[in-house]
Design a protein around this motif. Structure first.
Motif, PDB file in Angstrom:
ATOM      1  N   ILE A  53       0.836  -1.208   0.000  1.00  0.00           N
ATOM      2  CA  ILE A  53       0.000   0.000   0.000  1.00  0.00           C
ATOM      3  C   ILE A  53       0.869   1.255   0.000  1.00  0.00           C
ATOM      4  O   ILE A  53       0.487   2.280  -0.567  1.00  0.00           O
ATOM      5  CB  ILE A  53      -1.015   0.009   1.169  1.00  0.00           C
ATOM      6  N   GLN A  54       2.046   1.168   0.588  1.00  0.00           N
ATOM      7  CA  GLN A  54       2.964   2.317   0.573  1.00  0.00           C
ATOM      8  C   GLN A  54       3.331   2.686  -0.852  1.00  0.00           C
ATOM      9  O   GLN A  54       3.233   3.851  -1.250  1.00  0.00           O
ATOM     10  CB  GLN A  54       4.250   1.991   1.338  1.00  0.00           C
ATOM     11  N   TRP A  55       3.748   1.695  -1.632  1.00  0.00           N
ATOM     12  CA  TRP A  55       4.137   2.061  -2.988  1.00  0.00           C
ATOM     13  C   TRP A  55       2.944   2.297  -3.898  1.00  0.00           C
ATOM     14  O   TRP A  55       3.051   3.010  -4.890  1.00  0.00           O
ATOM     15  CB  TRP A  55       5.196   1.132  -3.579  1.00  0.00           C
ATOM     16  N   TYR A  56       1.772   1.771  -3.559  1.00  0.00           N
ATOM     17  CA  TYR A  56       0.554   2.145  -4.287  1.00  0.00           C
ATOM     18  C   TYR A  56       0.287   3.642  -4.083  1.00  0.00           C
ATOM     19  O   TYR A  56      -0.060   4.361  -5.031  1.00  0.00           O
ATOM     20  CB  TYR A  56      -0.650   1.355  -3.779  1.00  0.00           C
ATOM     21  N   LEU A  57       0.429   4.090  -2.840  1.00  0.00           N
ATOM     22  CA  LEU A  57       0.176   5.506  -2.545  1.00  0.00           C
ATOM     23  C   LEU A  57       1.205   6.403  -3.228  1.00  0.00           C
ATOM     24  O   LEU A  57       0.851   7.440  -3.802  1.00  0.00           O
ATOM     25  CB  LEU A  57       0.166   5.737  -1.038  1.00  0.00           C
ATOM     26  N   TYR A  58       2.469   6.022  -3.182  1.00  0.00           N
ATOM     27  CA  TYR A  58       3.493   6.810  -3.872  1.00  0.00           C
ATOM     28  C   TYR A  58       3.264   6.798  -5.385  1.00  0.00           C
ATOM     29  O   TYR A  58       3.445   7.815  -6.058  1.00  0.00           O
ATOM     30  CB  TYR A  58       4.907   6.312  -3.542  1.00  0.00           C
ATOM     31  N   ALA A  59       2.859   5.663  -5.932  1.00  0.00           N
ATOM     32  CA  ALA A  59       2.554   5.583  -7.363  1.00  0.00           C
ATOM     33  C   ALA A  59       1.399   6.525  -7.706  1.00  0.00           C
ATOM     34  O   ALA A  59       1.431   7.201  -8.741  1.00  0.00           O
ATOM     35  CB  ALA A  59       2.212   4.153  -7.761  1.00  0.00           C
ATOM     36  N   ALA A  60       0.399   6.578  -6.831  1.00  0.00           N
ATOM     37  CA  ALA A  60      -0.729   7.480  -7.068  1.00  0.00           C
ATOM     38  C   ALA A  60      -0.265   8.930  -7.092  1.00  0.00           C
ATOM     39  O   ALA A  60      -0.694   9.725  -7.942  1.00  0.00           O
ATOM     40  CB  ALA A  60      -1.799   7.278  -5.997  1.00  0.00           C
ATOM     41  N   VAL A  61       0.621   9.285  -6.168  1.00  0.00           N
ATOM     42  CA  VAL A  61       1.123  10.660  -6.125  1.00  0.00           C
ATOM     43  C   VAL A  61       1.848  11.002  -7.425  1.00  0.00           C
ATOM     44  O   VAL A  61       1.594  12.046  -8.034  1.00  0.00           O
ATOM     45  CB  VAL A  61       2.061  10.864  -4.909  1.00  0.00           C
ATOM     46  N   PHE A  62       2.727  10.131  -7.879  1.00  0.00           N
ATOM     47  CA  PHE A  62       3.505  10.436  -9.071  1.00  0.00           C
ATOM     48  C   PHE A  62       2.675  10.366 -10.349  1.00  0.00           C
ATOM     49  O   PHE A  62       2.830  11.194 -11.239  1.00  0.00           O
ATOM     50  CB  PHE A  62       4.732   9.525  -9.167  1.00  0.00           C
TER      51      PHE A  62
END
Length: 195
Positions: A53-62
């Motif tokens: 979920i951490q990298w899902y959230l970072y992916a969403a930001v970028f």
């Protein structure tokens, strides 16, 4: 130009709202990351879902932040060349870049990504990690992000055409630019007419 500038302002408002919302995703990812590290180190408990979920959230930001970056002019630009151009030349270069590169790229990436999103939804694709998350929301960020970027590209195109026609200010005018306050660049037709 009036109705098109209203559409441009609406798109700008959407990009601004998305950008300001994404700030909270960075905070959420940071808190999840910290909580996950604390639980892992103190209780020796780990969760692949929490890591993903951490990298899902970072992916969403970028992925979703591209339109906001374009709106705020924080995207990559070759300033060494761009700063040497007049405001009108810079507007023409931007129009060419938007029409020839940005909009077609956004379209192609969205079209190519969409079947992958649909396939992941149909098959219920899940991460190969034990306890991992479903994949389609992550894949859906690609067409969503490039869709938002294309919308903002359309807004920037409208603003540059309005500037060239003397119907709007230079969208690239810096806040310290003395002409930014007057609403027109020195080589805009409206500025010349007033002299």
């Amino acid at each position: 130009m009036g109705p098109l500038l209203k559409i441009s302002r609406l798109i700008d408002a959407i990009s601004n709202l998305v950008g300001r919302t994404l700030i909270w995703l960075v905070l959420a990812a940071t808190l999840i990351s910290a909580g996950n590290a604390i639980v892992r180190k103190t209780l020796n408990i780990g969760s692949n879902a929490m890591l993903e979920i951490q990298w899902y959230l970072y992916a969403a930001v970028f992925m979703l932040g591209g339109g906001y970056a374009l709106l705020k002019n924080t995207h990559v630009r070759i300033d060494v060349l761009s700063n040497k151009f007049s405001a009108r030349t810079r507007a023409w270069v931007d129009i060419g870049g938007i029409v020839i590169f940005l909009l077609p790229m956004c379209y192609l990436l969205s079209v190519f990504a969409w079947p992958i999103v649909m396939s992941a939804i149909k098959t219920g694709e899940v991460s190969s990690n034990a306890g991992g998350l479903i994949r389609w929301p992550l894949y859906a960020l690609v067409p969503a992000g490039f869709g938002l970027l294309a919308l903002q590209g359309l807004s920037e195109l409208i603003k540059r055409i309005a500037f060239l026609r003397g119907a709007g200010p230079d969208p690239m005018a810096l806040p310290h630019d003395p002409h930014a306050d007057s609403g027109a660049a020195p080589d805009a037709p409206a500025a010349k007419a007033g002299q």
